[in-house]
Design a protein around this motif. Structure first.
Motif, PDB file in Angstrom:
ATOM      1  N   VAL A  46       3.046   3.998  -6.065  1.00  0.00           N
ATOM      2  CA  VAL A  46       2.450   5.142  -5.369  1.00  0.00           C
ATOM      3  C   VAL A  46       1.666   4.677  -4.140  1.00  0.00           C
ATOM      4  CG1 VAL A  46       0.713   6.925  -5.620  1.00  0.00           C
ATOM      5  CG2 VAL A  46       2.412   6.650  -7.361  1.00  0.00           C
ATOM      6  N   ARG A  47       0.992   3.551  -4.293  1.00  0.00           N
ATOM      7  CA  ARG A  47       0.214   3.028  -3.159  1.00  0.00           C
ATOM      8  C   ARG A  47       1.124   2.566  -2.021  1.00  0.00           C
ATOM      9  NH1 ARG A  47      -5.269   1.882  -3.694  1.00  0.00           N
ATOM     10  NH2 ARG A  47      -6.032   2.698  -5.669  1.00  0.00           N
ATOM     11  N   MET A 107       4.016   3.743  -1.363  1.00  0.00           N
ATOM     12  CA  MET A 107       4.576   4.944  -0.738  1.00  0.00           C
ATOM     13  C   MET A 107       3.572   5.594   0.206  1.00  0.00           C
ATOM     14  SD  MET A 107       6.645   6.452  -3.923  1.00  0.00           S
ATOM     15  CE  MET A 107       6.919   8.060  -3.267  1.00  0.00           C
ATOM     16  N   ALA A 108       2.303   5.643  -0.231  1.00  0.00           N
ATOM     17  CA  ALA A 108       1.275   6.242   0.631  1.00  0.00           C
ATOM     18  C   ALA A 108       1.132   5.430   1.913  1.00  0.00           C
ATOM     19  CB  ALA A 108      -0.050   6.310  -0.108  1.00  0.00           C
ATOM     20  N   LYS A 109       1.212   4.119   1.785  1.00  0.00           N
ATOM     21  CA  LYS A 109       1.045   3.241   2.949  1.00  0.00           C
ATOM     22  C   LYS A 109       2.116   3.534   4.003  1.00  0.00           C
ATOM     23  CE  LYS A 109       0.401  -1.636   3.881  1.00  0.00           C
ATOM     24  NZ  LYS A 109       0.516  -2.959   3.290  1.00  0.00           N
ATOM     25  N   SER A 161       3.705   6.442   4.282  1.00  0.00           N
ATOM     26  CA  SER A 161       3.827   7.904   4.436  1.00  0.00           C
ATOM     27  C   SER A 161       5.138   8.446   3.858  1.00  0.00           C
ATOM     28  CB  SER A 161       3.724   8.325   5.902  1.00  0.00           C
ATOM     29  OG  SER A 161       2.439   8.106   6.355  1.00  0.00           O
ATOM     30  N   ILE A 162       5.426   8.045   2.642  1.00  0.00           N
ATOM     31  CA  ILE A 162       6.608   8.601   1.970  1.00  0.00           C
ATOM     32  C   ILE A 162       6.089   9.610   0.953  1.00  0.00           C
ATOM     33  CG2 ILE A 162       8.627   8.061   0.557  1.00  0.00           C
ATOM     34  CD1 ILE A 162       8.352   5.174   1.624  1.00  0.00           C
ATOM     35  N   HIS A 163       6.617  10.832   0.983  1.00  0.00           N
ATOM     36  CA  HIS A 163       6.073  11.858   0.095  1.00  0.00           C
ATOM     37  C   HIS A 163       6.497  11.604  -1.352  1.00  0.00           C
ATOM     38  CE1 HIS A 163       9.937  13.522   1.398  1.00  0.00           C
ATOM     39  NE2 HIS A 163       9.955  14.177   0.257  1.00  0.00           N
ATOM     40  N   PRO A 164       5.702  12.083  -2.312  1.00  0.00           N
ATOM     41  CA  PRO A 164       5.938  11.733  -3.716  1.00  0.00           C
ATOM     42  C   PRO A 164       7.330  12.071  -4.244  1.00  0.00           C
ATOM     43  CG  PRO A 164       3.846  12.852  -3.482  1.00  0.00           C
ATOM     44  CD  PRO A 164       4.482  12.890  -2.156  1.00  0.00           C
ATOM     45  N   GLY A 166       3.779  18.126  -1.803  1.00  0.00           N
ATOM     46  CA  GLY A 166       4.355  16.787  -1.658  1.00  0.00           C
ATOM     47  C   GLY A 166       5.857  16.777  -1.739  1.00  0.00           C
ATOM     48  N   THR A 217       7.879  17.734   1.021  1.00  0.00           N
ATOM     49  CA  THR A 217       8.532  17.559   2.325  1.00  0.00           C
ATOM     50  C   THR A 217       7.964  16.319   3.000  1.00  0.00           C
ATOM     51  OG1 THR A 217       6.892  18.909   3.426  1.00  0.00           O
ATOM     52  CG2 THR A 217       8.867  20.031   2.706  1.00  0.00           C
ATOM     53  N   GLU A 218       8.747  15.809   3.923  1.00  0.00           N
ATOM     54  CA  GLU A 218       8.331  14.586   4.617  1.00  0.00           C
ATOM     55  C   GLU A 218       7.084  14.839   5.437  1.00  0.00           C
ATOM     56  OE1 GLU A 218      11.375  12.691   6.832  1.00  0.00           O
ATOM     57  OE2 GLU A 218      12.732  12.673   5.121  1.00  0.00           O
ATOM     58  N   TYR A 219       6.268  13.817   5.564  1.00  0.00           N
ATOM     59  CA  TYR A 219       5.060  13.949   6.374  1.00  0.00           C
ATOM     60  C   TYR A 219       4.811  12.654   7.121  1.00  0.00           C
ATOM     61  CZ  TYR A 219       2.309  11.117   3.109  1.00  0.00           C
ATOM     62  OH  TYR A 219       1.827  10.089   2.347  1.00  0.00           O
ATOM     63  N   TYR A 245      -0.381  15.040  -0.901  1.00  0.00           N
ATOM     64  CA  TYR A 245      -0.081  13.912  -0.014  1.00  0.00           C
ATOM     65  C   TYR A 245      -1.242  12.929  -0.003  1.00  0.00           C
ATOM     66  CZ  TYR A 245       3.614  16.918   1.812  1.00  0.00           C
ATOM     67  OH  TYR A 245       4.718  17.705   1.942  1.00  0.00           O
ATOM     68  N   ARG A 246      -0.912  11.688   0.354  1.00  0.00           N
ATOM     69  CA  ARG A 246      -1.934  10.646   0.442  1.00  0.00           C
ATOM     70  C   ARG A 246      -1.901  10.046   1.844  1.00  0.00           C
ATOM     71  NH1 ARG A 246      -5.118   9.326  -4.221  1.00  0.00           N
ATOM     72  NH2 ARG A 246      -3.962   9.956  -6.054  1.00  0.00           N
ATOM     73  N   SER A 247      -3.073   9.665   2.317  1.00  0.00           N
ATOM     74  CA  SER A 247      -3.113   8.977   3.614  1.00  0.00           C
ATOM     75  C   SER A 247      -2.687   7.526   3.405  1.00  0.00           C
ATOM     76  CB  SER A 247      -4.518   9.031   4.179  1.00  0.00           C
ATOM     77  OG  SER A 247      -5.354   8.215   3.402  1.00  0.00           O
ATOM     78  N   SER A 248      -2.544   6.797   4.514  1.00  0.00           N
ATOM     79  CA  SER A 248      -2.091   5.415   4.364  1.00  0.00           C
ATOM     80  C   SER A 248      -3.143   4.563   3.650  1.00  0.00           C
ATOM     81  CB  SER A 248      -1.751   4.823   5.727  1.00  0.00           C
ATOM     82  OG  SER A 248      -2.849   4.988   6.572  1.00  0.00           O
ATOM     83  N   PHE A 288      -4.557   5.569   1.013  1.00  0.00           N
ATOM     84  CA  PHE A 288      -4.459   6.111  -0.349  1.00  0.00           C
ATOM     85  C   PHE A 288      -5.532   7.151  -0.665  1.00  0.00           C
ATOM     86  CE2 PHE A 288      -3.989   5.829  -5.074  1.00  0.00           C
ATOM     87  CZ  PHE A 288      -2.685   6.222  -5.078  1.00  0.00           C
TER      88      PHE A 288
END
Lengths: 119, 477
Positions: A31-32, A34-36, A38-41, B219, B221-223, B328-331, B333
């Motif tokens: 998950v981390r 992916m967040a790095k 910017s890939i959505h869950p 969460g 769709t692409e962002y 969604y999460r920022s880079s 986290f």
């Protein structure tokens, strides 16, 4: 098929599941990562741009996963064995290490515990 | 009294009965010398079934220590539905039913139908061109009962007329009506939104509709972060943006073809110069990558001062979803607040009054009660606004000082909106609606005061959806 870190995945595979496929990479780390990037869950691996896939592969190559992580575990067991500890001996005999009974219900230990442990 | 068993031979009655007519052969096989079971009870000549053959789908092997259960390989399970087929079926919208009777007195909706007080309690049908526009913006929902009737039609309610007159008034004064629709479950909030859109389309407004706020934040769709935005970083949703642009284009094609651009946009994938129709601006978004910049350019063009733009209706269904932290999460986290998503920010800016439309217009959002999250701040502010509008001074809800779940950003957005409560319908409206149902051949009773009262009461005292459930959906096949 999308090749990620040398493994081919089907396009419809979730990115998170594809990442978790690698040994020593669990849900938290996946998950981390992916967040790095910017890939959505709920992203599928087929929707990632080639640039992101390359970036992911580059990221994975810096991490201790797969054979590196296995090597660490094997080294730890080997150290126990070389020191001649009880735990090392139990590993070598394919028997439970932490005081479990051996009369029955020890199939997992028999299967997994060995000096060259697979994972 | 005679004993049930023969006392002399101590034989069991069943055995005695069985042996009565049958001559037992002397060489009959005996199973075991001490068995008390009669030999006759065993059926000779029939092989005994073993466990293996009893259940053919599962074979049980007993070999070694462990039991292995293997399912039979080739079980025909039929062809699975193709990808997307199930969703398409779930989202399918049927707008007509050829088996329903046409209702002669239903008129077609016109530009002024929904704002005319004389029309209250009447049923109006949606013209075909409007149906296409509403379809493009996904204003119809699969849970609504459009598919039961001959033509898609809607009841003009007191609230509809109030809402449309508010919209008209705002346009006359070149202001923006900022409205939140609240009300009970299935009381008709989404239908009211559909009516607002219909009114806007028929009066040549530009309509931008977000059919489900949930899609923006869950969460799916692409962002990506928008370069150059900091404190807070904003995020664009390219794929959703492209979908939105396409629906805007499809629904507002005629008006957008007439509007011309006032500034040039060289940053877009396709260079747009001054005096080009806005339709070609939208057409510049071919791929998701450039969609956000195209959308931004379109929004700036529509809001250009002194360019004689038509009024704008910005609407959103399922509002509570955008009043919380997104998936969604920022880079780094950290969780991203929904208001940091650029599309949501665009809407909340308009709802809070920060954006002013040049020719006026309306921002309308509908809350939802079915699967909406509970947003304490939103509920509190809407109640306070409603009390303020009604001129109540006593019993206005206040913040709980010991509760930590309030969100300042939500309160800031909603603090000056107008709340329109979509309430229960009156018996007069209920009667005209039931007459329409009966004339369509869907309600098979005479519509008199008693039946109207009955269904009105069964429907929670005039909750429209509940009335439909009580009267129509009982016969749904």
């Amino acid at each position: 098929m999308v090749s990620l870190f040398g493994v081919n995945f089907h396009e419809a595979k979730l990115v998170q599941k594809a990442l978790q496929h690698f040994y020593a990479l669990g849900p938290q780390t996946a998950v981390r990562i992916m967040a790095k990037h910017s890939i959505h869950p709920r992203a599928k691996i087929g929707t990632l741009s080639p640039k992101t896939v390359t970036a992911l592969t580059a990221e994975l190559s810096t991490m201790t996963i797969e054979s590196d992580a296995r090597k660490i575990i094997q080294d730890n067991i080997k150290r126990l064995r070389d020191m001649g500890t009880y735990r090392g001996r139990r590993h070598a005999m394919n028997l439970p290490v932490r005081g479990q009974r051996t009369r029955n219900q020890n199939m997992n230990a028999i299967k997994l515990n060995r000096i060259e442990r697979k994972g | 009294m005679s004993a049930t068993n023969c006392l002399r031979c101590l034989k069991r009655p069943s055995v005695a009965g069985a042996s009565r007519g049958v001559v037992v052969p002397i060489f009959a096989p005996r199973s075991a010398p001490f068995s008390t079971t009669a030999v006759q009870n065993a059926m000779p000549g029939k092989p005994q079934k073993s466990m293996e053959h009893q259940d053919r789908s599962i074979r049980v092997y007993r070999a070694g220590k462990r039991m292995k259960i293997r399912k039979k390989d080739n079980v025909d399970r039929g062809k699975p539905p193709a990808p997307g087929e199930r969703k398409a079926f779930r989202k399918k919208i049927v707008l007509s039913n050829d088996n329903a009777l046409p209702v002669p007195w239903v008129t077609q909706m016109e530009a002024g139908s929904l704002s005319d007080p004389k029309q209250i309690g009447k049923i109006v049908s949606l013209p075909p061109a409007l149906q296409d526009q509403l379809r493009a913006t996904e204003a119809f929902q699969p849970t609504q009962t459009w598919g039961l009737f001959r033509k898609p039609s809607t009841l003009v309610r007191q609230e509809s007329v109030d809402l449309m007159s508010k919209m008209e008034e705002a346009v006359e004064n070149k202001k923006t009506a900022r409205i939140v629709l609240t009300g009970e479950k299935i009381s008709g909030k989404s239908t009211m939104l559909l009516q607002a859109q219909s009114h806007a389309y028929l009066n040549n407004w530009i309509v931008i509709h977000f059919p489900d706020a949930q899609e923006l934040i869950n969460g799916s769709t692409e962002y990506a972060s928008i370069p150059g935005t900091e404190n807070p970083t904003l995020y664009m949703q390219q794929n959703y943006c492209l979908k939105l642009l396409q629906s805007i284009k499809k629904a507002n094609e005629k008006i957008l073809a007439k509007l011309l651009s006032v500034s040039s946009h060289s940053e877009l994938p396709q260079n747009i110069t001054v005096n080009q129709p806005l339709l070609s601006l939208i057409n510049a978004a071919k791929e998701a990558d450039g969609a956000w910049s195209v959308f931004q350019a379109l929004w700036n063009e529509l809001n250009a001062q002194g360019a004689n733009r038509p009024p704008i209706l910005l609407s959103m269904d399922n509002l509570p979803h955008i009043m919380k932290i997104s998936e969604y999460r920022s880079s780094a986290f950290e969780k991203i607040h929904a208001h940091d998503l650029a599309l949501v920010k665009l809407f909340t800016d308009a709802l809070s009054g920060n954006t002013r439309f040049p020719s006026g217009g309306a921002v309308i959002a509908a809350t939802n009660r079915n699967n909406g999250p509970k947003i304490p701040s939103m509920e509190l502010v809407l109640k306070q606004r409603l009390a303020e509008q009604n001129g109540e001074t006593e019993g206005v809800p206040v913040k709980d000082p010991y509760f930590k779940g309030y969100d300042d950003r939500v309160e800031k957005v909603l603090k000056s909106v107008e709340v329109v409560e979509v309430s229960k319908i009156g018996k007069r409206e209920a009667r005209s609606l039931m007459e329409y149902w009966a004339a369509s051949g869907l309600l098979r009773t005479t519509v008199d005061e008693q039946t109207v009262s009955e269904k009105w009461t069964l429907g929670g005292g005039g909750v429209l959806g509940e009335m439909e459930r009580a009267a129509l959906l009982t016969m749904k096949i």
